[in-house]
Motif scaffolding. Structure first.
Motif, mmCIF file in Angstrom:
data_model
loop_
_atom_site.group_PDB
_atom_site.id
_atom_site.type_symbol
_atom_site.label_atom_id
_atom_site.label_comp_id
_atom_site.label_asym_id
_atom_site.label_seq_id
_atom_site.Cartn_x
_atom_site.Cartn_y
_atom_site.Cartn_z
ATOM 1 N N ILE A 1 -9.895 -1.853 11.513
ATOM 2 C CA ILE A 1 -8.853 -2.890 10.716
ATOM 3 C C ILE A 1 -8.699 -3.877 11.655
ATOM 4 O O ILE A 1 -8.353 -3.404 12.646
ATOM 5 N N HIS A 2 -8.185 -4.986 11.507
ATOM 6 C CA HIS A 2 -7.976 -6.294 12.194
ATOM 7 C C HIS A 2 -7.201 -6.789 11.490
ATOM 8 O O HIS A 2 -7.080 -7.420 10.877
ATOM 9 N N LEU B 1 -4.518 9.520 2.577
ATOM 10 C CA LEU B 1 -5.298 8.726 1.201
ATOM 11 C C LEU B 1 -4.335 7.065 1.519
ATOM 12 O O LEU B 1 -3.168 7.447 1.428
ATOM 13 N N CYS B 2 -5.480 6.262 1.800
ATOM 14 C CA CYS B 2 -4.541 4.814 1.285
ATOM 15 C C CYS B 2 -5.699 4.009 0.885
ATOM 16 O O CYS B 2 -6.574 3.795 0.912
ATOM 17 N N PRO C 1 1.317 -1.329 -0.244
ATOM 18 C CA PRO C 1 0.417 0.189 0.038
ATOM 19 C C PRO C 1 0.706 0.980 -0.115
ATOM 20 O O PRO C 1 2.260 1.430 0.325
ATOM 21 N N GLU C 2 0.998 2.275 -0.418
ATOM 22 C CA GLU C 2 0.895 3.430 -0.672
ATOM 23 C C GLU C 2 -0.324 4.915 0.220
ATOM 24 O O GLU C 2 -1.046 4.773 -0.517
ATOM 25 N N ASP D 1 -2.691 5.730 7.434
ATOM 26 C CA ASP D 1 -1.067 4.980 8.577
ATOM 27 C C ASP D 1 -0.989 3.326 9.030
ATOM 28 O O ASP D 1 -0.173 3.201 8.165
ATOM 29 N N VAL D 2 -2.425 3.440 9.690
ATOM 30 C CA VAL D 2 -2.510 1.899 10.281
ATOM 31 C C VAL D 2 -1.809 1.251 8.754
ATOM 32 O O VAL D 2 -1.239 0.065 9.291
ATOM 33 N N VAL D 3 -2.616 0.960 8.192
ATOM 34 C CA VAL D 3 -2.812 -0.215 6.404
ATOM 35 C C VAL D 3 -1.289 0.119 6.478
ATOM 36 O O VAL D 3 -0.496 -0.505 5.673
ATOM 37 N N VAL D 4 -0.423 1.188 5.894
ATOM 38 C CA VAL D 4 0.759 1.506 5.092
ATOM 39 C C VAL D 4 1.892 1.095 6.848
ATOM 40 O O VAL D 4 2.769 0.696 5.800
#
Length: 128
Positions: free
Chosen positions: A98-99, A25-26, A15-16, A58-61
């Motif tokens: 998000i888990h 935004l992701c 992811p970016e 932020d969490v995903v990235v």
């Protein structure tokens, strides 16, 4: 009325994150394999385009990369638009939660004993 969507799958790419105004935004895609039916040689896979904003972005990235398993809860949005004179639509999952669903993917620089779940933070990190 209720619009809740839950899916567990693997990220199809790293992811970016980008900045839109004052927000982060992701956009990313996850692949979710359907259970194989009797008589089928191969299971089918669905791909879901997802959008996460600000802290969720932020969490995903920060925590997920290509191939990592993630479970998402969100809302399904259908974006309708016109392109080349034809009406089209695109389905998108707006991420609300998000888990963590599994371990991080194996990385070349990890030792065999840490199972790829190490975190290299600093003293300034809120996790310490």
């Amino acid at each position: 009325m209720l619009n809740k969507f839950m899916v567990a799958g693997r990220l199809t790419a790293d992811p970016e994150i980008k900045t839109v105004g004052d927000n982060r935004l992701c956009k990313f895609t996850i692949a979710c394999e359907r259970p194989k039916r009797k008589g089928e040689e191969k299971a089918q896979t669905d791909f879901f385009d997802c959008t996460a904003w600000n802290r969720n972005a932020d969490v995903v990235v920060d925590w997920f990369g290509k191939g990592d398993m993630v479970t998402l809860v969100g809302a399904v949005h259908i974006n309708r638009y016109e392109k080349d004179g034809q009406k089209r639509s695109a389905i998108e999952v707006k991420v609300e939660e998000i888990h963590f669903s599994g371990g991080k993917k194996k990385q070349e620089n990890t030792t065999p004993t840490d199972n790829g779940n190490s975190y290299a933070g600093t003293e300034d990190d809120p996790l310490f």
